[in-house]
Design a protein around this motif. Structure first.
Motif, mmCIF file in Angstrom:
data_model
loop_
_atom_site.group_PDB
_atom_site.id
_atom_site.type_symbol
_atom_site.label_atom_id
_atom_site.label_comp_id
_atom_site.label_asym_id
_atom_site.label_seq_id
_atom_site.Cartn_x
_atom_site.Cartn_y
_atom_site.Cartn_z
ATOM 1 N N LEU A 1 48.328 38.648 34.493
ATOM 2 C CA LEU A 1 47.435 37.508 34.330
ATOM 3 C C LEU A 1 46.652 37.200 35.603
ATOM 4 O O LEU A 1 45.551 36.658 35.534
ATOM 5 N N LYS A 2 47.194 37.547 36.778
ATOM 6 C CA LYS A 2 46.409 37.365 37.997
ATOM 7 C C LYS A 2 45.248 38.353 38.042
ATOM 8 O O LYS A 2 44.185 38.045 38.590
ATOM 9 N N ILE A 3 45.454 39.535 37.474
ATOM 10 C CA ILE A 3 44.355 40.490 37.398
ATOM 11 C C ILE A 3 43.252 39.938 36.497
ATOM 12 O O ILE A 3 42.060 39.969 36.839
ATOM 13 N N VAL A 4 43.668 39.399 35.343
ATOM 14 C CA VAL A 4 42.702 38.785 34.427
ATOM 15 C C VAL A 4 42.017 37.595 35.105
ATOM 16 O O VAL A 4 40.791 37.438 35.047
ATOM 17 N N GLY A 5 42.819 36.747 35.773
ATOM 18 C CA GLY A 5 42.260 35.590 36.464
ATOM 19 C C GLY A 5 41.306 35.982 37.571
ATOM 20 O O GLY A 5 40.262 35.359 37.768
ATOM 21 N N GLY A 6 41.652 37.049 38.313
ATOM 22 C CA GLY A 6 40.777 37.526 39.384
ATOM 23 C C GLY A 6 39.446 38.014 38.844
ATOM 24 O O GLY A 6 38.384 37.716 39.405
ATOM 25 N N LEU A 7 39.475 38.770 37.740
ATOM 26 C CA LEU A 7 38.241 39.265 37.131
ATOM 27 C C LEU A 7 37.393 38.103 36.607
ATOM 28 O O LEU A 7 36.158 38.101 36.751
ATOM 29 N N LEU A 8 38.068 37.109 36.004
ATOM 30 C CA LEU A 8 37.342 35.939 35.520
ATOM 31 C C LEU A 8 36.718 35.166 36.679
ATOM 32 O O LEU A 8 35.578 34.676 36.585
ATOM 33 N N LEU A 9 37.441 35.080 37.780
ATOM 34 C CA LEU A 9 36.929 34.369 38.948
ATOM 35 C C LEU A 9 35.728 35.091 39.556
ATOM 36 O O LEU A 9 34.789 34.452 40.054
ATOM 37 N N GLY B 1 41.554 39.024 46.495
ATOM 38 C CA GLY B 1 42.935 38.863 46.934
ATOM 39 C C GLY B 1 43.901 38.653 45.780
ATOM 40 O O GLY B 1 45.045 39.114 45.817
ATOM 41 N N MET B 2 43.447 37.960 44.722
ATOM 42 C CA MET B 2 44.311 37.725 43.554
ATOM 43 C C MET B 2 44.716 39.030 42.894
ATOM 44 O O MET B 2 45.844 39.173 42.403
ATOM 45 N N LEU B 3 43.808 39.997 42.861
ATOM 46 C CA LEU B 3 44.088 41.256 42.168
ATOM 47 C C LEU B 3 45.301 41.960 42.768
ATOM 48 O O LEU B 3 46.051 42.641 42.064
ATOM 49 N N LEU B 4 45.496 41.792 44.081
ATOM 50 C CA LEU B 4 46.596 42.485 44.752
ATOM 51 C C LEU B 4 47.909 41.712 44.724
ATOM 52 O O LEU B 4 48.929 42.234 45.161
ATOM 53 N N THR B 5 47.875 40.469 44.243
ATOM 54 C CA THR B 5 49.114 39.682 44.234
ATOM 55 C C THR B 5 49.700 39.574 42.828
ATOM 56 O O THR B 5 50.613 38.775 42.606
ATOM 57 N N LYS C 1 51.978 40.230 39.679
ATOM 58 C CA LYS C 1 53.388 40.617 39.572
ATOM 59 C C LYS C 1 53.574 42.034 39.043
ATOM 60 O O LYS C 1 54.627 42.646 39.241
ATOM 61 N N ALA C 2 52.549 42.559 38.361
ATOM 62 C CA ALA C 2 52.679 43.890 37.768
ATOM 63 C C ALA C 2 52.591 45.000 38.820
ATOM 64 O O ALA C 2 53.034 46.126 38.575
ATOM 65 N N LEU C 3 52.036 44.697 39.993
ATOM 66 C CA LEU C 3 51.884 45.720 41.033
ATOM 67 C C LEU C 3 53.180 45.869 41.826
ATOM 68 O O LEU C 3 53.815 44.870 42.185
ATOM 69 N N PRO C 4 53.576 47.096 42.137
ATOM 70 C CA PRO C 4 54.804 47.305 42.933
ATOM 71 C C PRO C 4 54.672 46.697 44.326
ATOM 72 O O PRO C 4 53.615 46.813 44.970
ATOM 73 N N ASP C 5 55.740 46.032 44.783
ATOM 74 C CA ASP C 5 55.719 45.420 46.119
ATOM 75 C C ASP C 5 55.447 46.456 47.197
ATOM 76 O O ASP C 5 54.753 46.177 48.186
ATOM 77 N N ALA C 6 56.003 47.661 47.021
ATOM 78 C CA ALA C 6 55.819 48.708 48.028
ATOM 79 C C ALA C 6 54.344 49.053 48.196
ATOM 80 O O ALA C 6 53.871 49.294 49.314
ATOM 81 N N LEU C 7 53.601 49.065 47.089
ATOM 82 C CA LEU C 7 52.169 49.378 47.152
ATOM 83 C C LEU C 7 51.419 48.311 47.934
ATOM 84 O O LEU C 7 50.610 48.626 48.821
ATOM 85 N N VAL C 8 51.713 47.055 47.628
ATOM 86 C CA VAL C 8 51.018 45.954 48.297
ATOM 87 C C VAL C 8 51.342 45.934 49.787
ATOM 88 O O VAL C 8 50.452 45.776 50.634
ATOM 89 N N GLN C 9 52.626 46.134 50.130
ATOM 90 C CA GLN C 9 53.026 46.100 51.537
ATOM 91 C C GLN C 9 52.469 47.282 52.317
ATOM 92 O O GLN C 9 52.176 47.172 53.508
ATOM 93 N N LEU D 1 39.714 44.622 50.051
ATOM 94 C CA LEU D 1 39.505 44.299 48.643
ATOM 95 C C LEU D 1 38.911 42.897 48.499
ATOM 96 O O LEU D 1 38.039 42.664 47.651
ATOM 97 N N SER D 2 39.363 41.971 49.342
ATOM 98 C CA SER D 2 38.787 40.626 49.324
ATOM 99 C C SER D 2 37.311 40.671 49.699
ATOM 100 O O SER D 2 36.463 40.034 49.055
ATOM 101 N N ALA D 3 36.998 41.443 50.759
ATOM 102 C CA ALA D 3 35.604 41.565 51.190
ATOM 103 C C ALA D 3 34.759 42.241 50.116
ATOM 104 O O ALA D 3 33.602 41.867 49.882
ATOM 105 N N ALA D 4 35.349 43.233 49.431
ATOM 106 C CA ALA D 4 34.630 43.916 48.356
ATOM 107 C C ALA D 4 34.342 42.939 47.211
ATOM 108 O O ALA D 4 33.257 42.975 46.606
ATOM 109 N N GLY D 5 35.306 42.057 46.902
ATOM 110 C CA GLY D 5 35.089 41.057 45.863
ATOM 111 C C GLY D 5 33.946 40.120 46.227
ATOM 112 O O GLY D 5 33.093 39.808 45.387
ATOM 113 N N ALA D 6 33.914 39.685 47.499
ATOM 114 C CA ALA D 6 32.838 38.800 47.947
ATOM 115 C C ALA D 6 31.482 39.494 47.850
ATOM 116 O O ALA D 6 30.498 38.916 47.363
ATOM 117 N N ALA D 7 31.426 40.764 48.308
ATOM 118 C CA ALA D 7 30.165 41.509 48.272
ATOM 119 C C ALA D 7 29.714 41.751 46.838
ATOM 120 O O ALA D 7 28.518 41.629 46.513
#
Length: 240
Positions: free
Chosen positions: A74-82, A182-186, A188-196, A205-211
């Motif tokens: 849902l954070k991925i969906v929310g990020g895309l909506l945002l 930033g929401m896309l990377l947080t 729950k479906a993404l593995p913690d190891a990937l994010v870390q 990714l945040s800068a790419a979203g802004a651009a």
């Protein structure tokens, strides 16, 4: 309980305030329209209780949004909506925005109108604030308490600044894109190891979203037909 001495805490508070100001400019218009038919001695009461009700309802909506964003994907969906909300901020506004808002003739109807209209219009605000708050209701409450008076009583100044300096709107849209990235990377479906493993690279990714928001919004705005300032060709003279 978040650390209120941390710079990250206050950066998040400033982000929430900026979101409320950028996306909440219509609140003052709604309040004015809802209270315009009240007797003069009741208008201040209508404004006060309408704002209190709108704040309370918005906090409840954001609380539920925070719970939903803890569900995988849902954070991925929310990020895309945002991202799309940020793009819409850069598009020309429709002229029919508040035609359906009727002024109340009694204090209770005016308050109800303010609360209901604010709830309907605040979905984008709720999603954006939920994304910026990192799950903290303290951040949400503090940001809203600071920003609502600014929006309601300082809206004319804020709107004048936006009209005078269009870069303010662009920066606001970029902020929404930054939070969305930033929401896309947080999620729950993404593995913690990937994010870390990304470390500070997640800022890319945040800068790419802004651009993306700014570039797509500007491009779509440039393709919108211009409604004002276009002269129709004169009709041919039918006289003989």
């Amino acid at each position: 309980m978040p650390d209120m001495t941390s710079s990250l805490f206050w950066i998040a508070v400033l982000q929430i305030i900026a979101i409320d100001i950028m996306l909440g400019g219509d609140n003052a218009v709604v309040i004015a329209l809802a209270c315009r038919k009240l007797p003069p001695e009741q208008r201040n009461k209508g404004i006060f209780w309408g704002v209190i009700g709108a704040i309370g309802l918005r906090v409840v909506m954001i609380f539920f949004a925070l719970q939903l964003l803890a569900v995988p994907y849902l954070k991925i969906v929310g990020g895309l909506l945002l991202l799309w909300i940020g793009v819409k901020l850069l598009l020309p506004e429709d002229e029919e925005g508040h035609d359906s808002i009727e002024g109340g003739t009694t204090l209770m109807t005016a308050i109800k109108t303010i609360v209901v209209a604010d709830a309907v219009m605040s979905l984008d605000n709720v999603i954006a604030v939920a994304g910026a708050s990192h799950g903290s209701m303290v951040l949400v409450t503090l940001g809203i308490l600071v920003s609502i008076p600014i929006v309601v009583w300082g809206s004319k100044l804020v709107l004048a600044l936006m009209d005078r300096f269009p870069v303010v709107i662009t920066l606001g849209a970029a902020l929404l894109g930054w939070i969305a990235g930033g929401m896309l990377l947080t999620d729950k479906a993404l593995p913690d190891a990937l994010v870390q493993s990304l470390g500070p690279w997640h800022y890319l990714l945040s800068a790419a979203g802004a651009a993306l928001v700014v570039l797509l919004g500007k491009w779509l705005a440039s393709r919108r037909p211009v409604r004002a300032g276009v002269e129709l060709p004169a009709a041919p003279d039918q006289r003989h």
